[in-house]
Design a protein around this motif. Structure first.
Motif, PDB file in Angstrom:
ATOM      1  N   LEU A  60     -12.252   7.550  62.556  1.00  0.00           N
ATOM      2  CA  LEU A  60     -13.006   8.760  62.239  1.00  0.00           C
ATOM      3  C   LEU A  60     -13.047   9.044  60.739  1.00  0.00           C
ATOM      4  CD1 LEU A  60     -12.283  11.310  65.096  1.00  0.00           C
ATOM      5  CD2 LEU A  60     -14.314   9.947  64.678  1.00  0.00           C
ATOM      6  N   SER A  61     -12.000   8.700  60.003  1.00  0.00           N
ATOM      7  CA  SER A  61     -12.063   8.904  58.555  1.00  0.00           C
ATOM      8  C   SER A  61     -13.073   7.958  57.921  1.00  0.00           C
ATOM      9  CB  SER A  61     -10.689   8.750  57.913  1.00  0.00           C
ATOM     10  OG  SER A  61     -10.175   7.466  58.126  1.00  0.00           O
ATOM     11  N   LEU A  62     -13.163   6.735  58.416  1.00  0.00           N
ATOM     12  CA  LEU A  62     -14.174   5.799  57.928  1.00  0.00           C
ATOM     13  C   LEU A  62     -15.573   6.273  58.311  1.00  0.00           C
ATOM     14  CD1 LEU A  62     -14.616   3.153  56.433  1.00  0.00           C
ATOM     15  CD2 LEU A  62     -14.435   1.966  58.622  1.00  0.00           C
ATOM     16  N   ALA A  63     -15.721   6.804  59.516  1.00  0.00           N
ATOM     17  CA  ALA A  63     -17.008   7.375  59.925  1.00  0.00           C
ATOM     18  C   ALA A  63     -17.373   8.561  59.035  1.00  0.00           C
ATOM     19  CB  ALA A  63     -16.957   7.795  61.391  1.00  0.00           C
ATOM     20  N   GLY A  64     -16.386   9.352  58.643  1.00  0.00           N
ATOM     21  CA  GLY A  64     -16.624  10.473  57.746  1.00  0.00           C
ATOM     22  C   GLY A  64     -17.129  10.024  56.390  1.00  0.00           C
ATOM     23  N   VAL A  65     -16.616   8.904  55.904  1.00  0.00           N
ATOM     24  CA  VAL A  65     -17.095   8.358  54.631  1.00  0.00           C
ATOM     25  C   VAL A  65     -18.567   7.966  54.750  1.00  0.00           C
ATOM     26  CG1 VAL A  65     -16.877   6.412  53.028  1.00  0.00           C
ATOM     27  CG2 VAL A  65     -14.832   7.575  53.848  1.00  0.00           C
ATOM     28  N   PHE A  66     -18.920   7.282  55.828  1.00  0.00           N
ATOM     29  CA  PHE A  66     -20.312   6.859  56.005  1.00  0.00           C
ATOM     30  C   PHE A  66     -21.243   8.050  56.195  1.00  0.00           C
ATOM     31  CE2 PHE A  66     -18.385   2.710  57.403  1.00  0.00           C
ATOM     32  CZ  PHE A  66     -18.820   2.004  56.291  1.00  0.00           C
ATOM     33  N   VAL A  67     -20.812   9.044  56.948  1.00  0.00           N
ATOM     34  CA  VAL A  67     -21.647  10.234  57.149  1.00  0.00           C
ATOM     35  C   VAL A  67     -21.841  10.972  55.834  1.00  0.00           C
ATOM     36  CG1 VAL A  67     -21.700  12.516  58.248  1.00  0.00           C
ATOM     37  CG2 VAL A  67     -21.110  10.503  59.593  1.00  0.00           C
ATOM     38  N   SER A  68     -20.776  11.116  55.060  1.00  0.00           N
ATOM     39  CA  SER A  68     -20.908  11.827  53.784  1.00  0.00           C
ATOM     40  C   SER A  68     -21.785  11.057  52.802  1.00  0.00           C
ATOM     41  CB  SER A  68     -19.538  12.101  53.174  1.00  0.00           C
ATOM     42  OG  SER A  68     -18.894  10.908  52.818  1.00  0.00           O
ATOM     43  N   LEU A  69     -21.689   9.728  52.780  1.00  0.00           N
ATOM     44  CA  LEU A  69     -22.578   8.938  51.933  1.00  0.00           C
ATOM     45  C   LEU A  69     -24.028   9.086  52.362  1.00  0.00           C
ATOM     46  CD1 LEU A  69     -20.580   5.645  51.356  1.00  0.00           C
ATOM     47  CD2 LEU A  69     -21.194   7.363  49.669  1.00  0.00           C
ATOM     48  N   TYR A  70     -24.267   9.093  53.663  1.00  0.00           N
ATOM     49  CA  TYR A  70     -25.619   9.291  54.172  1.00  0.00           C
ATOM     50  C   TYR A  70     -26.171  10.647  53.727  1.00  0.00           C
ATOM     51  CZ  TYR A  70     -29.364  10.449  57.401  1.00  0.00           C
ATOM     52  OH  TYR A  70     -30.556  10.853  57.915  1.00  0.00           O
ATOM     53  N   LEU A  71     -25.361  11.680  53.829  1.00  0.00           N
ATOM     54  CA  LEU A  71     -25.812  13.020  53.432  1.00  0.00           C
ATOM     55  C   LEU A  71     -26.107  13.095  51.940  1.00  0.00           C
ATOM     56  CD1 LEU A  71     -23.389  15.223  55.572  1.00  0.00           C
ATOM     57  CD2 LEU A  71     -25.841  14.851  55.940  1.00  0.00           C
ATOM     58  N   VAL A  72     -25.284  12.449  51.135  1.00  0.00           N
ATOM     59  CA  VAL A  72     -25.511  12.463  49.682  1.00  0.00           C
ATOM     60  C   VAL A  72     -26.774  11.689  49.331  1.00  0.00           C
ATOM     61  CG1 VAL A  72     -24.628  11.568  47.481  1.00  0.00           C
ATOM     62  CG2 VAL A  72     -23.130  12.841  49.005  1.00  0.00           C
ATOM     63  N   ILE A  73     -26.961  10.525  49.913  1.00  0.00           N
ATOM     64  CA  ILE A  73     -28.159   9.730  49.628  1.00  0.00           C
ATOM     65  C   ILE A  73     -29.399  10.481  50.070  1.00  0.00           C
ATOM     66  CG2 ILE A  73     -29.404   7.626  50.267  1.00  0.00           C
ATOM     67  CD1 ILE A  73     -26.621   6.244  50.300  1.00  0.00           C
ATOM     68  N   ARG A  74     -29.345  11.123  51.215  1.00  0.00           N
ATOM     69  CA  ARG A  74     -30.494  11.884  51.705  1.00  0.00           C
ATOM     70  C   ARG A  74     -30.824  13.055  50.781  1.00  0.00           C
ATOM     71  NH1 ARG A  74     -30.260  15.138  57.210  1.00  0.00           N
ATOM     72  NH2 ARG A  74     -29.121  16.460  55.780  1.00  0.00           N
ATOM     73  N   SER A  75     -29.805  13.721  50.267  1.00  0.00           N
ATOM     74  CA  SER A  75     -30.081  14.866  49.392  1.00  0.00           C
ATOM     75  C   SER A  75     -30.532  14.428  47.999  1.00  0.00           C
ATOM     76  CB  SER A  75     -28.850  15.762  49.293  1.00  0.00           C
ATOM     77  OG  SER A  75     -27.814  15.111  48.605  1.00  0.00           O
ATOM     78  N   VAL A  76     -30.115  13.261  47.541  1.00  0.00           N
ATOM     79  CA  VAL A  76     -30.555  12.768  46.232  1.00  0.00           C
ATOM     80  C   VAL A  76     -32.021  12.326  46.287  1.00  0.00           C
ATOM     81  CG1 VAL A  76     -30.231  10.906  44.547  1.00  0.00           C
ATOM     82  CG2 VAL A  76     -28.259  12.151  45.423  1.00  0.00           C
ATOM     83  N   LYS A  77     -32.429  11.751  47.402  1.00  0.00           N
ATOM     84  CA  LYS A  77     -33.813  11.292  47.541  1.00  0.00           C
ATOM     85  C   LYS A  77     -34.805  12.435  47.548  1.00  0.00           C
ATOM     86  CE  LYS A  77     -33.451   6.829  49.780  1.00  0.00           C
ATOM     87  NZ  LYS A  77     -33.839   6.057  50.959  1.00  0.00           N
ATOM     88  N   SER A  78     -34.418  13.593  48.049  1.00  0.00           N
ATOM     89  CA  SER A  78     -35.381  14.701  48.146  1.00  0.00           C
ATOM     90  C   SER A  78     -35.441  15.544  46.911  1.00  0.00           C
ATOM     91  CB  SER A  78     -35.055  15.589  49.322  1.00  0.00           C
ATOM     92  OG  SER A  78     -33.754  16.126  49.210  1.00  0.00           O
TER      93      SER A  78
END
Length: 78
Positions: A60-78
């Motif tokens: 779950l901590s590794l999943a948290g890293v991937f989810v947080s990276l996804y959220l950051v990439i999504r917010s940077v693109k917009s």
């Protein structure tokens, strides 16, 4: 030197250095919170299931890293 028409950045006057600082520091806190919540959930699951090896915490901590990276990439693109 003259820039091509499609290379020019629009000057809307809304970008301030302080705004970028707040935006990116907010992303850091968002990442810390997301990873922390996933890790805490994994810890609690491992604790309640009495696992000797903390596999759920690790996953779950590794999943948290991937989810947080996804959220950051999504917010940077917009």
């Amino acid at each position: 030197m003259h820039m091509a028409k499609n290379e020019q950045k629009p000057d809307n006057g809304n970008e301030k250095p302080g705004n970028n600082y707040l935006k990116f520091s907010g992303m850091g806190f968002q990442m810390i919170t997301t990873i922390g919540l996933f890790t805490y959930a994994g810890y609690k699951i491992d604790e309640s299931a009495h696992h000797t090896t903390k596999w759920v915490t690790a996953v779950l901590s590794l999943a948290g890293v991937f989810v947080s990276l996804y959220l950051v990439i999504r917010s940077v693109k917009s």
